[in-house]
Design an enzyme around this catalytic site. Sequence first.
Site, mmCIF file in Angstrom:
data_model
loop_
_atom_site.group_PDB
_atom_site.id
_atom_site.type_symbol
_atom_site.label_atom_id
_atom_site.label_comp_id
_atom_site.label_asym_id
_atom_site.label_seq_id
_atom_site.Cartn_x
_atom_site.Cartn_y
_atom_site.Cartn_z
ATOM 1 N N GLU A 143 -4.813 -3.863 -2.649
ATOM 2 C CA GLU A 143 -3.993 -3.655 -1.450
ATOM 3 C C GLU A 143 -4.355 -2.325 -0.817
ATOM 4 O OE1 GLU A 143 0.311 -2.980 -1.771
ATOM 5 O OE2 GLU A 143 0.572 -4.580 -0.306
ATOM 6 N N TYR A 185 -3.153 -3.381 7.794
ATOM 7 C CA TYR A 185 -2.848 -3.799 6.422
ATOM 8 C C TYR A 185 -3.951 -4.733 5.942
ATOM 9 C CZ TYR A 185 -0.604 -5.948 2.418
ATOM 10 O OH TYR A 185 -0.328 -6.395 1.149
#
Length: 418
Positions: A243, A155
């Site tokens: 993101e 992530y």
Amino acid sequence: MFSPRAASAVVRAAARGWRGAPRPGGAAAAGQRRALSLHEYQSQAIMREAGVAVPRSIAVTSVEEAREAVATLTSDSASSDVVVKAQVLAGGRGLGSFTNGFKGGVHTCYSADSAVETASKMLGGTLVTKQTGARGRPCNTVMLAERVYLRREMYFAILYDRESQGPVIVASAVGGTSIEDIAAADPDAIVKVPVDLAVGLRDKDASRVASALGFDGDSATACAEQVRRLYDMFLAKDATLLEVNPMAETPTGEVVCLDAKISFDDNASFRQAAIFEQRDTSQEEPREVAADAAGLNYIGLDGNIACMVNGAGLAMATMDIIKLHGGEPANFLDVGGGATEEQVTAAFRILNEDAAVRAILVNIFGGIMRCDVIAQGIINAAQTLDLRVPVIVRLQGNKVEEAKALIAKTGTCTTALD
Ligand code: ADP
Ligand code: MG
């Protein structure tokens, strides 16, 4: 101030017409535009241009284009695998479902025919994910991407942080699933690296991120370079959020960004024209798109009493007073100090077309705003729109007598509340 008697009248008017059917979705699903979001394929193009590693991909809007794109993607590749991805502005597409029953907004396909067939099922459909609300979002574009064979998923994000008053890089060696779940299950798995805007991203910051992502040796150096390119792009493009979930590691230790979500600061639209031209209003709440086009500050809410107010403070107070008397506001709408008759009419059109609305409350305190301009806007709206709900008007201040005279002349007003 607005009298309690008037407030109760609005609540009662709304209650009379209330059919008890809640609006699907709700404010969270309304896609309020405070920062522009781009589709994955658009964000990916910006990342590619910035030298960030992303899979080869082609965006298509028809089945014929999909067939050509699959042929192009697989022609010089050893594998015929293609990942087919619905382009809707919402996360959680992989686990989403189309309203036509087709499951999943992200599919790995193992032949050209199945990739084209999957694209044909997605195109023109409506994808519902945990972020869209029940209404879902239309899928008008599908992205066909080279399949990346990956060792593991991570992530990566960059966003602005109030605490450190600057950008913060968020990295985790555990990725792919929702970051909220990772944060709940294992908060230590998430590393935050604040960046001092004045100093910029230091080598040791980039290395810390690479190590938080689980890299060492030469792979860590290459990863730190990708982190630097992502950070530079974030600043250069006036992004407010980037993101990448998942960021992936290939079997040879390289970093590839498999998903891409970037939001951009609306205040920077003047210098990021090429980015803001890519806005896809089909993904947004239509009432908010119309309000934006008319230059109105409007946010859709779940209730049934529409309000049209001047000034954000009075708008908030009006919503409070509706709640205080047991009602639910259908929106926040600040027409501002310089609203024109046309804007007032546009505002009425938006409020009137909202099926959940049972009454419209106008609460204007004329300072810079002239009450007669508002009154004329209301009269225009009443004459040109098929107003299907009661309108309760409170005008006070600048040119109020002229406004009352205008309304009285039309003969449509039955009660005057003060
Ligand atoms: P979403 O977050 O909206 O569900 P993603 O783009 O993250 O969509 O895709 C879901 C999953 O599909 C990823 O976590 C990844 O495992 C896989 N995936 C996505 N793109 C690719 C790709 N190009 N190659 C291989 N796997 C992919
Ligand atoms: Mg994802």
